[in-house]
Design a protein around this motif. Structure first.
Motif, PDB file in Angstrom:
ATOM      1  N   MET A   1       0.887  -1.186   0.186  1.00 28.84           N
ATOM      2  CA  MET A   1       0.021   0.013  -0.022  1.00 28.84           C
ATOM      3  C   MET A   1       0.956   1.413   0.123  1.00 28.84           C
ATOM      4  N   GLU A   2       0.226   2.404  -0.364  1.00 30.25           N
ATOM      5  CA  GLU A   2       0.995   3.672  -0.346  1.00 30.25           C
ATOM      6  C   GLU A   2      -0.079   4.640   0.101  1.00 30.25           C
ATOM      7  N   ASP A   3       0.810   5.789   0.661  1.00 31.62           N
ATOM      8  CA  ASP A   3      -0.020   6.968   1.152  1.00 31.62           C
ATOM      9  C   ASP A   3      -0.533   7.815   0.262  1.00 31.62           C
ATOM     10  N   GLY A   4      -1.847   8.094   0.252  1.00 35.11           N
ATOM     11  CA  GLY A   4      -2.317   9.045  -0.612  1.00 35.11           C
ATOM     12  C   GLY A   4      -2.396  10.502  -0.278  1.00 35.11           C
ATOM     13  N   PRO A   5      -2.629  11.451  -0.874  1.00 32.78           N
ATOM     14  CA  PRO A   5      -2.629  12.888  -0.676  1.00 32.78           C
ATOM     15  C   PRO A   5      -3.179  13.429   0.444  1.00 32.78           C
ATOM     16  N   ASP A   6      -4.351  12.493   0.904  1.00 32.32           N
ATOM     17  CA  ASP A   6      -5.242  12.792   2.268  1.00 32.32           C
ATOM     18  C   ASP A   6      -4.702  12.168   3.228  1.00 32.32           C
ATOM     19  N   GLY A   7      -3.572  11.283   3.114  1.00 37.47           N
ATOM     20  CA  GLY A   7      -3.076  10.762   4.206  1.00 37.47           C
ATOM     21  C   GLY A   7      -3.702   9.235   4.645  1.00 37.47           C
ATOM     22  N   LYS A   8      -4.328   8.673   3.634  1.00 30.42           N
ATOM     23  CA  LYS A   8      -5.138   7.421   3.812  1.00 30.42           C
ATOM     24  C   LYS A   8      -4.183   6.408   3.099  1.00 30.42           C
ATOM     25  N   LYS A   9      -4.374   4.978   3.391  1.00 32.99           N
ATOM     26  CA  LYS A   9      -3.708   3.967   2.667  1.00 32.99           C
ATOM     27  C   LYS A   9      -4.451   3.716   1.311  1.00 32.99           C
ATOM     28  N   TYR A  10      -3.871   3.726   0.360  1.00 34.87           N
ATOM     29  CA  TYR A  10      -4.246   3.057  -1.118  1.00 34.87           C
ATOM     30  C   TYR A  10      -3.689   2.123  -1.493  1.00 34.87           C
ATOM     31  N   PHE A  11      -4.228   1.451  -2.463  1.00 32.74           N
ATOM     32  CA  PHE A  11      -3.617   0.040  -3.000  1.00 32.74           C
ATOM     33  C   PHE A  11      -2.372   0.487  -3.783  1.00 32.74           C
ATOM     34  N   SER A  12      -1.576  -0.286  -3.827  1.00 31.99           N
ATOM     35  CA  SER A  12      -0.362  -0.097  -4.736  1.00 31.99           C
ATOM     36  C   SER A  12      -0.001  -1.184  -5.653  1.00 31.99           C
ATOM     37  N   LYS A  13       0.067  -2.644  -5.018  1.00 33.61           N
ATOM     38  CA  LYS A  13       0.539  -3.767  -5.710  1.00 33.61           C
ATOM     39  C   LYS A  13       0.143  -5.098  -4.992  1.00 33.61           C
ATOM     40  N   PHE A  14      -0.081  -6.073  -5.840  1.00 35.40           N
ATOM     41  CA  PHE A  14      -0.493  -7.463  -5.279  1.00 35.40           C
ATOM     42  C   PHE A  14       0.093  -8.335  -6.016  1.00 35.40           C
ATOM     43  N   TYR A  15       1.108  -9.213  -5.304  1.00 36.36           N
ATOM     44  CA  TYR A  15       1.804 -10.137  -5.884  1.00 36.36           C
ATOM     45  C   TYR A  15       1.150 -11.750  -5.661  1.00 36.36           C
ATOM     46  N   CYS A  16       1.263 -12.495  -6.427  1.00 31.51           N
ATOM     47  CA  CYS A  16       0.578 -13.809  -6.205  1.00 31.51           C
ATOM     48  C   CYS A  16       1.532 -14.886  -7.108  1.00 31.51           C
ATOM     49  N   CYS A  17       1.989 -16.103  -6.300  1.00 27.85           N
ATOM     50  CA  CYS A  17       2.510 -16.888  -6.899  1.00 27.85           C
ATOM     51  C   CYS A  17       2.571 -18.408  -6.256  1.00 27.85           C
ATOM     52  N   PHE A  18       1.542 -19.356  -6.676  1.00 28.29           N
ATOM     53  CA  PHE A  18       1.212 -20.718  -5.936  1.00 28.29           C
ATOM     54  C   PHE A  18       2.384 -21.577  -6.177  1.00 28.29           C
ATOM     55  N   GLN A  19       2.283 -22.457  -4.985  1.00 27.39           N
ATOM     56  CA  GLN A  19       3.401 -23.234  -4.749  1.00 27.39           C
ATOM     57  C   GLN A  19       3.492 -24.341  -5.717  1.00 27.39           C
ATOM     58  N   GLY A  20       2.341 -24.826  -6.229  1.00 25.89           N
ATOM     59  CA  GLY A  20       2.270 -25.951  -7.208  1.00 25.89           C
ATOM     60  C   GLY A  20       2.582 -25.286  -8.655  1.00 25.89           C
ATOM     61  N   VAL A  21       2.654 -24.275  -8.956  1.00 28.82           N
ATOM     62  CA  VAL A  21       3.222 -23.363 -10.147  1.00 28.82           C
ATOM     63  C   VAL A  21       4.476 -23.347 -10.346  1.00 28.82           C
ATOM     64  N   LYS A  22       5.103 -22.971  -9.021  1.00 32.54           N
ATOM     65  CA  LYS A  22       6.624 -22.722  -8.876  1.00 32.54           C
ATOM     66  C   LYS A  22       7.261 -23.893  -9.080  1.00 32.54           C
ATOM     67  N   GLN A  23       6.810 -25.044  -8.401  1.00 36.78           N
ATOM     68  CA  GLN A  23       7.556 -26.237  -8.438  1.00 36.78           C
ATOM     69  C   GLN A  23       7.517 -26.768  -9.514  1.00 36.78           C
ATOM     70  N   GLY A  24       6.215 -26.866 -10.380  1.00 41.30           N
ATOM     71  CA  GLY A  24       6.272 -27.225 -11.757  1.00 41.30           C
ATOM     72  C   GLY A  24       7.402 -26.764 -12.769  1.00 41.30           C
ATOM     73  N   TRP A  25       7.636 -25.610 -12.664  1.00 42.08           N
ATOM     74  CA  TRP A  25       8.463 -24.737 -13.362  1.00 42.08           C
ATOM     75  C   TRP A  25      10.006 -25.062 -13.118  1.00 42.08           C
ATOM     76  N   ILE A  26      10.239 -25.320 -11.720  1.00 42.22           N
ATOM     77  CA  ILE A  26      11.453 -25.545 -11.371  1.00 42.22           C
ATOM     78  C   ILE A  26      11.855 -27.211 -11.956  1.00 42.22           C
ATOM     79  N   GLU A  27      10.999 -27.891 -11.780  1.00 39.84           N
ATOM     80  CA  GLU A  27      10.818 -29.333 -12.294  1.00 39.84           C
ATOM     81  C   GLU A  27      11.450 -29.767 -13.688  1.00 39.84           C
ATOM     82  N   GLY A  28      10.563 -28.864 -14.935  1.00 39.58           N
ATOM     83  CA  GLY A  28      10.917 -29.311 -16.167  1.00 39.58           C
ATOM     84  C   GLY A  28      10.879 -28.143 -17.093  1.00 39.58           C
ATOM     85  N   CYS A  29      10.288 -27.097 -16.772  1.00 42.27           N
ATOM     86  CA  CYS A  29      10.396 -26.014 -17.786  1.00 42.27           C
ATOM     87  C   CYS A  29      11.791 -25.655 -18.237  1.00 42.27           C
ATOM     88  N   ARG A  30      11.680 -24.876 -19.377  1.00 38.30           N
ATOM     89  CA  ARG A  30      13.060 -24.349 -19.837  1.00 38.30           C
ATOM     90  C   ARG A  30      13.153 -23.008 -19.324  1.00 38.30           C
TER      91      ARG A  30
END
Length: 663
Positions: free
Chosen positions: A90-119
């Motif tokens: 989150m980041e501070d807005g001009p009025d001092g409130k908290k506004y959305f900035s970034k949201f990151y998501c990476c699932f365990q099953g997806v990352k393990q599959g890439w490590i096992e055999g993807c190029r």
């Protein structure tokens, strides 16, 4: 029963255990809106869609509550998919409130599959959000053993900039255990186009697809000769980042475009129009379903390599016929083509063209060498493309989650929706297709095709601009038909019935008064606007008999009608008047193109005024005039033989044209 239509049931299952299909599309339909907002629509029939949308959102939910559930959504992912990574910033807005900035998501099953055999190649790309939630979606896409897309991680940011990309890549490096990035390659579409044109387009792709440094230099030398500025611009972009000639080997990927990321953007094009949590849920469900389906397909493949790679190898087998193999040792060979030759080493699985080392499944030279030994080409394909590797990739799964009413509650400060920020330009909803993709049109582009003329068979022009083409006829507007009619003067003593008028097309004529016979010659085709209607007309005057002095002069007085032949000029822009011939008692007036003031009267030339007005005169056909002259001549001869007194119009001294009187 033989005369009736009937049917027979061969099998019947009374008890059904089939699952229901919940793919009914959107629940918010026009019927649903009408059932909830009938009163508002009746009271305000001109309500706009925007106001109605705001009312629906205010009654059934708003963005403040939606963004406030992001903390609970992230904790639910961590609870059901252990080892996954979820980050909310989150980041501070001009009025001092908290506004959305970034949201990151990476699932365990997806990352393990890439490590096992993807190029070890990752494509990066970003796309705009199209719905009520503004921002951008950044994603990282990998490639599986069957050369298909494999989404790894995605992040929603308020704006695409270097700071947010850095934050995304740092989290990605930690999840995929890339350390300092050695042995991995990143692909993006950050190169911008500066020079346009088919020639620059062709030279650029030739340089980018060149697999050797020598071939790259040859193409760049051509570009320097064409345009030194374009050559300097490409060299400043560092050819190591966009040309195969400088790609590192061992990645099993020779792609020079970022079409994989664009394909993923096309899959989620509808999800990008929805609120942030709904969009993230659709991406999660898509990945969960895709991993399951790919796992089922991989279990059915019993061959050594994946189907997509086998198709590419089969294309190389067709291209091997253009090369000749010359052995040099047990595993070293020279493969020669029409204008090139390459060294192939089967023991090290290398070719001097470097394409085998780049893609991992071979080139036309290596396939020709393997076929020369009657060996299986698929045995020399890298293990990265095997079905065993494919099954390892999709051996993991994404665990299911509960609905939003069962998500765990948190004590964190809920973020507020993004502040409205106007993006530069107008974002499009369609993804950008790769240069190697089909545009979807049925017409083949003629760019770069040499045009050959069908008349002279020369290259460089078509039949429309061929110098040997016959000149076309001038597109002259057709003029109205010139009307030539006959009026019979019903004078005193005339008992004949009036004849009907005849319409005859006439052309301008010239009278030759120097000959005994009245010769009518056609006018010059170039000076006549009606050259297609040329006619030759010859007037034969009546013969003279003995004792008939002045027959021509006397019979000329018999002709009481006026014959006028005149060309009617229809074009308002015409500056010249075509020749006009007027015959009045065998008196001819002619207006020439050069001399418009000439009149011919019984051989005497007089000056007349030019004809400026267009006239339409009823005239009598020349053939009828000649018949009338001959008939009157016969009557006059008969009277003389009978001894009758001749007076009236037949009297040579009668100039007033009195009626004929026979005593």
């Amino acid at each position: 029963m033989s005369d009736e239509e009937s049917f027979q049931i061969k099998s019947l299952k009374v008890d059904h255990n089939c699952a229901r299909n919940f793919k009914f599309g959107s629940l918010v339909t026009y019927a649903w809106i009408g059932s909830h907002y009938t009163k508002e629509i009746v009271e305000s029939q001109k309500i706009s869609v925007r106001k109605l949308r705001l009312k629906v959102m205010a009654k059934f939910g708003n963005l403040v509550e939606h963004y406030g559930k992001l903390w609970s959504y992230g904790h639910e992912i961590l609870r059901t998919n252990l080892g996954s990574t979820v980050k909310l910033d989150m980041e501070d807005g001009p009025d001092g409130k908290k506004y959305f900035s970034k949201f990151y998501c990476c699932f365990q099953g997806v990352k393990q599959g890439w490590i096992e055999g993807c190029r070890r190649v990752i494509s990066l790309d970003g796309c705009f959000l199209k719905g009520v939630c503004k921002g951008e979606l950044l994603c990282a896409i990998g490639r599986d053993a069957n050369d298909k897309i494999y989404p790894i991680a995605w992040v929603v940011v308020n704006v695409e900039n270097k700071q947010n990309w850095k934050w995304f890549l740092e989290l990605l490096i930690d999840d995929l255990q890339l350390n300092l990035g050695n042995g991995f390659s990143l692909m993006s579409d950050q190169h911008k186009k500066r020079f346009t044109g088919a020639i620059y387009h062709t030279l650029f792709w030739r340089a980018s697809k060149a697999t050797t440094e020598h071939a790259f230099k040859v193409v760049m030398k051509e570009s320097e000769t064409l345009n030194p500025e374009a050559h300097q611009y490409l060299m400043e972009k560092d050819p190591k980042t966009w040309s195969r000639a400088f790609f590192q080997t061992g990645r099993c990927c020779d792609a020079i475009e970022n079409g994989f990321s664009e394909s993923f953007n096309a899959v989620i094009v509808d999800a990008r129009k929805k609120p942030i949590i709904t969009m993230l849920e659709e991406i999660r469900l898509y990945m969960m379903d895709r991993i399951y389906n790919m796992k089922l397909k991989g279990q059915q493949w019993g061959n050594h390599i994946c189907p997509e790679i086998r198709d590419k190898v089969n294309l190389l087998k067709k291209a091997q016929r253009h090369y000749q193999v010359l052995p040099s040792g047990l595993n070293q060979f020279e493969v020669r083509g029409a204008i090139d030759a390459y060294e192939v080493d089967l023991e090290r699985k290398t070719c001097s063209c470097r394409l085998w080392q780049l893609n991992g499944y071979g080139c036309a030279h290596s396939v020709a060498r393997i076929s020369f030994l009657n060996r299986d080409v698929e045995a020399y394909v890298d293990n990265m493309f095997s079905t065993t590797t494919f099954r390892k990739i999709y051996n993991y799964r994404i665990a299911p989650m509960n609905s939003s009413d069962m998500w765990p509650e948190t004590n964190y400060t809920p973020p507020l929706p993004l502040i409205n920020r106007r993006m530069p330009g107008r974002p499009t909803t369609k993804r950008k297709k790769s240069t190697t993709e089909n545009t979807g049109t049925h017409r083949v582009s003629k760019a770069g095709k040499k045009i050959r003329c069908s008349i002279c068979k020369e290259i460089g022009h078509n039949k429309a601009t061929c110098p040997q083409r016959r000149p076309q006829k001038l597109n002259v507007k057709k003029q109205k038909k010139q009307k030539v009619c006959m009026n019979q003067n019903a004078g005193q003593g005339s008992t004949s019935e009036p004849q009907q008028h005849e319409e005859v097309e006439m052309t301008p004529i010239e009278m030759d008064t120097t000959q005994n016979d009245m010769q009518v010659a056609p006018t010059d085709v170039e000076s006549s606007s009606v050259g297609d209607f040329i006619q030759y007309v010859q007037f034969t005057p009546p013969r003279s008999y003995e004792g008939d002095e002045g027959v021509m002069g006397e019979e000329a007085d018999v002709v009481e009608e006026v014959v006028v032949v005149e060309q009617v000029v229809q074009d308002e822009e015409a500056e010249e008047v075509d020749p006009v011939i007027q015959v009045d008692n065998v008196n001819v007036q002619e207006v020439d193109e050069v001399n418009h003031n000439a009149q011919v009267d019984n051989g005497n030339v007089q000056e007349v005024a030019p004809v400026n007005q267009v006239q339409q005169v009823c005239v009598r056909p020349i053939s009828d005039i000649l018949k009338r002259i001959r008939r009157r001549k016969s009557e006059r001869i008969l009277k003389m033989k009978l001894g009758k007194t001749i007076s009236g119009v037949d009297d040579p001294g009668n100039s007033k044209g009195k009626a004929l009187v026979i005593d």
